[in-house]
Design an enzyme around this catalytic site. Sequence first.
Site, PDB file in Angstrom:
ATOM      1  N   ASN A  31       0.725  -0.996   0.002  1.00 20.79           N
ATOM      2  CA  ASN A  31       0.028   0.272  -0.160  1.00 20.79           C
ATOM      3  C   ASN A  31       0.927   1.255   0.023  1.00 20.79           C
ATOM      4  OD1 ASN A  31       0.602   0.914   2.888  1.00 20.79           O
ATOM      5  ND2 ASN A  31      -0.475  -1.085   3.085  1.00 20.79           N
TER       6      ASN A  31
ATOM      7  N   ASP B 151      -4.065  -9.777  13.222  1.00 24.58           N
ATOM      8  CA  ASP B 151      -3.901  -8.393  13.768  1.00 24.58           C
ATOM      9  C   ASP B 151      -2.974  -8.149  14.829  1.00 24.58           C
ATOM     10  OD1 ASP B 151      -4.526  -5.944  15.050  1.00 24.58           O
ATOM     11  OD2 ASP B 151      -6.441  -6.142  13.992  1.00 24.58           O
TER      12      ASP B 151
END
Length: 424
Positions: free
Chosen positions: A225, A323
């Site tokens: 990203n 996570d």
Amino acid sequence: MSNSSLELAGKNIVLGLSGGIAAYKAAELCRAMVKEGASVQVVMTEAAEHFMTKVTMQALSGRQVFGSQWDDTAVRVNGEGIANNMPHINLTRGADAIVIAPCSADFMAKLLHGRADELLSLMCLARPIAEVPLILAPAMNREMWANPATQRNVAQLKQDGNTVLDVGEGDQACGEVGDGRMLEADEILADLIAFFTPKSLLGQKVLITAGPTYEAIDPVRGITNLSSGKMGFAIARAAYEAGADVTLIAGPVSLSTPRGVKRVDVKSAHNMMLAAVKYADYATIFIASAAVADWRPTNPADQKLKKDGTGDVPQLSFVENPDILATIAQSERGKKGLSGMPDGLFCVGFAAESQDLLVNAQAKRIRKGVPLLVGNIGPATFGQDDNALLLVDAKSVKELTRASKRELAKQLVADIAARLGQSA
Ligand code: C5P
């Protein structure tokens, strides 16, 4: 940029040069300090003048350069002219620090013994010791540096309350290779800025994740990203300056490591998770600023995927990444941190949203189980040098208005320190 955002705004620095080939770096250092808002008063030994001219240092500092204790010019300290024939006294009154760069082996030995046979050493001895710290940037041949006499002097100078900066390592002017060269001007500048920073995180061990992650599709392609890592790197720098021991886990970014910060490079979310879990054990504060990929290809190919001419496209399937923040925040120490217990790990999350920042940030704070969530608008910050932050805790919301990431990082560090009851 306003004057107050300059890193050394309002500081009066006396820059002393002793004799050494690294004197050329002092010119650059002088310029860099002036650029950051400092007033720089240069004092040179006679030996230094063999390596650097007074004219150069005068032009760069915009002030008369002093070199003799017999100089009867009216010395200007904070704009006042004092015609008392005492440069060794006047030059340091009102100064915020004396920086000796380069500091030769001989000059360290002189300082150690309190010798005062020329202006620079005399001035160091005559400074108000409680108000004007002495910062030394050693510069010498590797054998001179390694010599027990020098190492003894360094240890004693530190014990006497002086700051002795590190030396650099590498090619030396004499042709030898090793430790002892003077730090580069930008490194000394960074150390000086750190020196003047209040130590609001002293004793804290801060772990930070920063940048994007990269999830391989095959050996040459992957999913990533647009996170640049700038915010996390700025936080690492600010935390180090505030006195913390800092470990920075960085995804693939092209940023240089802030001085004093321990860096661990990782690529994928999985690697980042392993590193974060490992270092979290030693941390007291965890700041998750990384933009971790939510998903990764289920089975990355061992060889490059190729077009076969049929027009068929590869069918990629994804699995969810762990996570990292939630895992660490929900560990035993993370939970203690959430309830404000002293031996807990204080976890800070980031939320890069594209809309409804406050609502999303509040919800994310609860979902992750962290005491503090920092919201920002992703598309408005990725790759930029500035940002705006929203600090969300269980009771309140605080806005840090648009500013450079450097400035916001300092504000965030001060905010975290205040939450932990540590304000310098
Ligand atoms: O869920 P979301 O990705 O929006 O959460 C953002 C926060 O969680 C950031 O602090 C980010 O570093 C952290 N995070 C993480 N591991 C993930 C996803 C996000 O640590 N897999």
